[in-house]
Write a protein that holds these residues in place. Structure first.
Motif, PDB file in Angstrom:
ATOM      1  N   CYS A   3       0.837  -1.190   0.000  1.00 45.15           N
ATOM      2  CA  CYS A   3       0.000   0.000   0.000  1.00 45.15           C
ATOM      3  C   CYS A   3       0.875   1.245   0.000  1.00 45.15           C
ATOM      4  N   GLU A   4       0.215   2.411  -0.128  1.00 42.52           N
ATOM      5  CA  GLU A   4       0.917   3.683  -0.132  1.00 42.52           C
ATOM      6  C   GLU A   4       0.061   4.735   0.556  1.00 42.52           C
ATOM      7  N   ILE A   5       0.703   5.660   1.270  1.00 44.49           N
ATOM      8  CA  ILE A   5       0.013   6.767   1.924  1.00 44.49           C
ATOM      9  C   ILE A   5       0.911   8.003   1.850  1.00 44.49           C
ATOM     10  N   LYS A  44      -0.564   4.181  12.255  1.00 45.69           N
ATOM     11  CA  LYS A  44       0.730   3.901  12.880  1.00 45.69           C
ATOM     12  C   LYS A  44       1.501   2.954  11.969  1.00 45.69           C
ATOM     13  N   PHE A  45       2.787   3.251  11.749  1.00 45.76           N
ATOM     14  CA  PHE A  45       3.643   2.367  10.969  1.00 45.76           C
ATOM     15  C   PHE A  45       5.019   2.315  11.609  1.00 45.76           C
ATOM     16  N   ASN A  46       5.812   1.348  11.178  1.00 44.93           N
ATOM     17  CA  ASN A  46       7.157   1.241  11.747  1.00 44.93           C
ATOM     18  C   ASN A  46       8.213   1.121  10.664  1.00 44.93           C
ATOM     19  N   THR A  69       3.869  -2.449   3.729  1.00 50.41           N
ATOM     20  CA  THR A  69       3.147  -3.716   3.676  1.00 50.41           C
ATOM     21  C   THR A  69       2.366  -3.871   4.969  1.00 50.41           C
ATOM     22  N   VAL A  70       1.249  -4.572   4.876  1.00 49.02           N
ATOM     23  CA  VAL A  70       0.453  -4.903   6.055  1.00 49.02           C
ATOM     24  C   VAL A  70       0.531  -6.410   6.221  1.00 49.02           C
ATOM     25  N   LYS A  84       4.578  -2.174   8.015  1.00 52.34           N
ATOM     26  CA  LYS A  84       6.026  -2.014   7.882  1.00 52.34           C
ATOM     27  C   LYS A  84       6.360  -1.166   6.648  1.00 52.34           C
ATOM     28  N   ALA A  85       6.991  -0.019   6.881  1.00 53.43           N
ATOM     29  CA  ALA A  85       7.415   0.855   5.774  1.00 53.43           C
ATOM     30  C   ALA A  85       8.628   0.238   5.094  1.00 53.43           C
ATOM     31  N   TYR A  86       8.619   0.210   3.756  1.00 53.63           N
ATOM     32  CA  TYR A  86       9.792  -0.264   3.016  1.00 53.63           C
ATOM     33  C   TYR A  86      10.344   0.805   2.082  1.00 53.63           C
TER      34      TYR A  86
END
Length: 91
Positions: A3-5, A44-46, A69-70, A84-86
């Motif tokens: 996904c993207e935000i 929230k992301f990490n 990714t979720v 998780k941000a990649y």
């Protein structure tokens, strides 16, 4: 699921660091992002580094585009989502 935000970083949560089972150091930073949508949703992301500290951490107020990714995981018969941000692009 990929996904993207795009939005503004509104909070930086406490950093978690430690050593993996294989002996490598890691650092995990969690952030809250507010999207530019009409109703301004939060997520929230990490970000995780397995090579020591994260070299270029994000800061509150930055405008960014995050690809993430979720993933779901089970712990003690309960399920949790992990975002998780990649890829991070500062705008």
């Amino acid at each position: 699921m990929k996904c993207e935000i795009e939005g503004i970083i509104t909070a930086e949560l406490p950093t978690v660091s430690g050593i993996t089972n294989s002996g490598k150091t890691f650092e995990k930073k969690e952030y809250i992002i507010q999207d530019a949508d009409k109703y301004h949703k939060f997520m929230k992301f990490n970000m995780i580094s397995f090579d020591g500290p994260i070299e270029d951490p994000l800061h509150v107020g930055e405008h960014v585009k995050i690809r993430f990714t979720v993933e779901a995981r089970e712990s003690k018969e309960k399920w949790f989502n992990d975002v998780k941000a990649y890829s991070v692009v500062r705008l």
